[in-house]
Design a protein around this motif. Sequence first.
Motif, short mmCIF file in Angstrom:
data_model
loop_
_atom_site.label_atom_id
_atom_site.label_comp_id
_atom_site.label_asym_id
_atom_site.label_seq_id
_atom_site.Cartn_x
_atom_site.Cartn_y
_atom_site.Cartn_z
N CYS A 263 -2.53 5.52 0.89
CA CYS A 263 -2.27 5.58 0.37
C CYS A 263 -1.91 7.55 0.33
O CYS A 263 -0.41 7.52 -0.03
N ASP A 264 -2.69 7.97 0.44
CA ASP A 264 -3.26 9.75 0.71
C ASP A 264 -1.98 9.80 1.91
O ASP A 264 -1.03 11.02 1.59
N LYS A 265 -2.11 9.57 2.80
CA LYS A 265 -1.27 9.33 4.24
C LYS A 265 0.61 9.23 3.70
O LYS A 265 0.84 10.09 4.06
N PHE A 300 -8.03 10.96 2.25
CA PHE A 300 -7.69 10.70 3.32
C PHE A 300 -9.43 10.10 3.21
O PHE A 300 -9.54 9.44 4.62
N THR A 301 -10.27 10.24 2.65
CA THR A 301 -11.65 10.51 3.06
C THR A 301 -12.29 8.61 2.37
O THR A 301 -12.96 8.10 3.02
N TRP A 302 -11.57 8.06 1.60
CA TRP A 302 -10.97 6.81 0.97
C TRP A 302 -11.18 5.65 2.12
O TRP A 302 -9.63 5.36 1.54
N GLU A 303 -12.26 5.28 3.00
CA GLU A 303 -11.75 3.85 3.71
C GLU A 303 -11.45 2.39 2.98
O GLU A 303 -11.16 1.84 4.24
N LYS A 304 -12.34 2.60 1.63
CA LYS A 304 -12.14 1.30 1.65
C LYS A 304 -10.77 0.80 0.85
O LYS A 304 -10.35 1.48 0.53
N PRO A 305 -10.76 -0.83 1.39
CA PRO A 305 -9.22 -1.26 0.17
C PRO A 305 -9.54 -1.46 -1.41
O PRO A 305 -10.64 -1.53 -1.53
N LEU A 306 -8.00 -1.55 -1.47
CA LEU A 306 -8.54 -0.99 -3.23
C LEU A 306 -8.65 -2.49 -3.41
O LEU A 306 -8.05 -3.68 -2.70
N GLU A 307 -9.18 -3.08 -4.78
CA GLU A 307 -9.37 -4.40 -5.04
C GLU A 307 -8.53 -4.46 -6.74
O GLU A 307 -8.17 -3.34 -7.01
N PRO A 308 -8.27 -5.86 -6.95
CA PRO A 308 -7.17 -6.22 -7.87
C PRO A 308 -8.89 -5.43 -9.17
O PRO A 308 -10.09 -5.53 -9.34
N GLY A 309 -8.00 -5.22 -10.50
CA GLY A 309 -8.88 -4.72 -11.35
C GLY A 309 -8.57 -2.67 -11.45
O GLY A 309 -9.13 -2.69 -12.71
N GLN A 310 -8.84 -2.54 -10.85
CA GLN A 310 -8.59 -0.82 -10.58
C GLN A 310 -7.13 -0.66 -11.04
O GLN A 310 -6.72 -0.71 -11.05
N ILE A 311 -7.46 1.05 -11.73
CA ILE A 311 -6.34 1.51 -12.37
C ILE A 311 -7.05 3.03 -11.47
O ILE A 311 -7.52 4.00 -11.69
N VAL A 312 -4.98 3.67 -10.77
CA VAL A 312 -5.51 4.75 -10.26
C VAL A 312 -4.32 5.61 -10.41
O VAL A 312 -3.17 5.28 -11.15
N THR A 313 -4.89 6.94 -10.68
CA THR A 313 -3.57 7.60 -10.98
C THR A 313 -2.62 8.20 -9.34
O THR A 313 -2.93 7.78 -8.41
N VAL A 314 -1.37 8.24 -8.85
CA VAL A 314 -0.69 8.91 -8.20
C VAL A 314 0.36 9.31 -8.41
O VAL A 314 0.75 10.36 -9.33
N GLU A 315 -0.25 11.38 -8.26
CA GLU A 315 0.12 12.87 -8.23
C GLU A 315 0.22 13.46 -7.20
O GLU A 315 -0.98 14.48 -7.50
N PRO A 316 1.28 12.85 -6.59
CA PRO A 316 1.67 14.21 -5.11
C PRO A 316 1.56 15.73 -6.06
O PRO A 316 2.70 15.37 -7.53
N GLY A 317 1.66 16.24 -5.44
CA GLY A 317 2.19 18.22 -5.46
C GLY A 317 2.55 18.97 -4.71
O GLY A 317 2.23 18.47 -3.26
#
Length: 353
Positions: A263-265, A300-317
């Motif tokens: 996602c970061d990439k 870039f360090t988080w190689e685990k797959p995202l899972e149902p129920g998680q809430i994340v921000t999406v905030e490029p700058g």
Amino acid sequence: MNAIQKLQQSLPEHIDALLVTCERHQRYLTGLNYTDGYVLVSKSHAWLLADFRYIEVAKRCESDDLTVVLLTNRKVCLGNILADYKLSRVGYESAFLTCGALDGLKKTFPLVDFVPCGGLIEKMREYKTAEEVSHIVAAQRIAEQALERLLTLMTPSMTEIDVALELDYGMRKLGAEKPAFDTIAVSGSASSLPHGEPRNIKLEKGFLTMDFGALVNGYCSDMTRTIVIGKADDEMKKVYHTVLDAQLAALDFVAVGKTGAACDKVARDRIDGAGYEGCFGHSLGHGVGMFIHEEPRLSFTWEKPLEPGQIVTVEPGIYIEGKYGVRIEDMVWLTEEGAVNLTKAPKDLIELF
């Protein structure tokens, strides 16, 4: 299954109980927002220990799963439970208990083996229930309304501190317990500082970046919007729309099964490809819940797959040192059916004054 029952099922075999000292974790387990007490959870029982200041409201939290104990003397009250239920190996929250507090427990209860046991509740909190999502959505709506209110009040004579205070006041007025974190409002050249502190100066011409959130029922919201004080020139418009393009691409990509690194990439490639390589120095996003920063991470360090129920921000700058910066941030709830954007605030480029 409630949070206490989930924790009981996840207690490691090598401990008899977990001593919960993090106040937010105590609230997560019991629903009580209080300080200076303990929650103790064994594999078959759970206790909330609260002193006289909180005992009346604490009793309302009592249930078949939770016994409320008046905490008059720590050594006696906690010691009686440990002895009566033969709890000789007690885990503690290694990320939250200070060395001094741990030393005090060991001296007070020399027959108890205190075992570092971090991450149990943090892992549970990654996966939000429908009720938790509703609290976060309520906090987000309050933050959005506070921004709408602010935009009707803004004048060229306002300071960055004025902007931050109006956002904070608006969120409290609209029902938030308090801001979820220290509100960021930085203008002009200071907008290049991702976590800059509001200054007691009039708003500078150029970008004004506002990063803020509300706290509702113990749960945080988090959003960032960047507007322009004055008129945006062509380069400013390019920077803003590059960030927006990167965010929209990431929002379209993020989903259950994707890694945080992937996602970061997606966002980083858009920004680098537009000629701003090195200007996006932080990760794309992070988990949000009872803490404003929690797992998982979109980095870039988080190689685990995202899972149902998680809430994340999406905030490029994009941050150009000494010149200006832009960040745009939404929150996303990950479900089996797809990613749900919980943020409704518009992202059109706004120019004021």
